[in-house]
Scaffold this active site. Structure first.
Site, mmCIF file in Angstrom:
data_model
loop_
_atom_site.group_PDB
_atom_site.id
_atom_site.type_symbol
_atom_site.label_atom_id
_atom_site.label_comp_id
_atom_site.label_asym_id
_atom_site.label_seq_id
_atom_site.Cartn_x
_atom_site.Cartn_y
_atom_site.Cartn_z
ATOM 1 N N LYS A 1 5.324 12.106 -0.917
ATOM 2 C CA LYS A 1 5.424 10.653 -0.915
ATOM 3 C C LYS A 1 6.051 10.210 -2.226
ATOM 4 O O LYS A 1 5.519 10.490 -3.307
ATOM 5 C CB LYS A 1 4.028 10.043 -0.754
ATOM 6 N N LYS B 1 7.814 10.749 3.141
ATOM 7 C CA LYS B 1 7.834 9.287 3.100
ATOM 8 C C LYS B 1 8.530 8.799 1.845
ATOM 9 O O LYS B 1 8.182 9.291 0.776
ATOM 10 C CB LYS B 1 6.376 8.835 3.129
#
Ligand code: PBG
Ligand code: ZN
Length: 328
Positions: free
Chosen positions: A200, A253
């Protein structure tokens, strides 16, 4: 046979001649079953639209039953839940109580649609008044790892007890997967998978989400615990750690700006890979479409192909309902 040009054509063009042949040789396919739809749930009867995410809203708990039924009727198989508590405090206590917004939403969702797979996010930033994904030392503002792990493992058990099918920790906290696994196992939830936000990035594309979940950090930023957009090799390390700790699914992400990371996730690990098309990706596509500058359906579909080509098994996307409607 006047259809054919006089010159010899290449094989790819021969195989692209008709829509039927193009479909026959499609390497990747999209289906509503690939998608995971994120939802935001708040207390009360009011649905609050999220300005920077046209079409998305904070759903009032009293309207959740209707909304969940609509989602299931559209053919969506999985949702990801973000709870928005009435009161936030430094310890994020709402998420540690069985009466908190997340456990209550989980119970209601599983009662309404038992076969809808419910993935619940756990992150402290949704519940803490400082908006960070970890417990913060009140005096020197340091991020505290051990208390955060303790928090996450307790919250995971609360969510599992309420009926959550899968736990998704989004905080990028060192050791979060093993702490949650240990907590779940100890409470006998050995079958509850962990979908970890392993790669992330500290992305500017989360801004609309921070409006939706009211979770913007009140001081500093997340660049210490989230990854540097300039780097790809540290993603391998982060993902390897999560796999070693017992992660069942890895999330990359954001998605569209990080297709190289999705590709290397797929190449290096045997677990399923989920791509999170985040709020800023959603907002950009919506904004351009609202100006009639792009065709929304075509662009969203193309973005899904990009993620699947790169290696994503699943796509977490705010377009799940639209995609289901376009293809019904
Ligand atoms: C919280 C969290 C964020 C997102 C999912 N969980 C925001 C952040 O880390 O600041 C972003 C999702 C999106 O932008 O759609 N840890
Ligand atoms: Zn967080």
């Amino acid at each position: 046979m006047t259809y054919f040009p006089a010159y010899p054509v290449t094989r790819p063009r021969r195989l692209r001649r008709t829509p039927e042949m193009r479909e026959l040789f499609q390497e990747t396919r999209l289906s509503v079953s690939d998608l995971i739809y994120p939802i935001f749930v708040r207390n009360g009867s009011e649905n609050k639209p999220v300005t920077s995410m046209p079409g998305q809203m904070q759903i009032g708990l009293n309207n959740l039953e209707d909304e969940i039924q609509r989602i299931e009727q559209l053919g969506i198989k999985a949702i990801m839940l973000f709870g928005i508590p009435e009161k936030k405090d430094p310890q994020g206590s709402d998420n540690l109580s069985p009466d908190g917004i997340a456990p209550r939403a989980i119970q209601l969702i599983k009662k309404t649609c038992p076969s809808l797979t419910l993935i619940s996010d756990l992150c402290l930033c949704d519940y803490s008044d400082h908006g960070h994904c970890c417990i913060v030392d009140p005096v020197n503002k340091h991020f505290l790892n051990e208390p955060t792990l303790n928090y996450l493992s307790k919250a995971a058990v609360i969510h599992a007890q309420a009926g959550s099918d899968m736990i998704a920790p989004s905080g990028m906290i060192d050791g979060m997967v093993s702490a949650i696994r240990a907590g779940l196992n100890e409470a006998q939830f050995v079958y509850t998978p962990i979908m970890s936000y392993s790669a992330k990035y500290a992305s500017a594309l989360y801004a609309p989400f921070r409006e939706a979940a009211e979770c913007a950090p009140q001081f500093g930023n997340r660049k210490n615990y989230q990854m540097d957009p300039a780097n790809s090799r540290e993603a391998l390390k982060e993902m390897a750690l999560d796999v070693a700790e017992g992660a069942d699914i890895l999330i990359v992400k954001p998605a569209t700006f990080y297709l190289d990371i999705i590709q290397s996730a797929k190449a290096n690990f045997e677990v399923p890979i989920a791509a999170y098309q985040v709020s800023g990706e959603y907002a950009m596509l919506q904004a351009a479409a609202q100006n009639n500058w792009i065709d929304l359906k075509a662009c969203v579909t193309e973005s899904f192909f990009a993620m699947k080509r790169a290696g994503a098994n699943n796509i977490i996307t705010y377009f799940a309902k639209d995609f289901a409607e376009w293809n019904s």
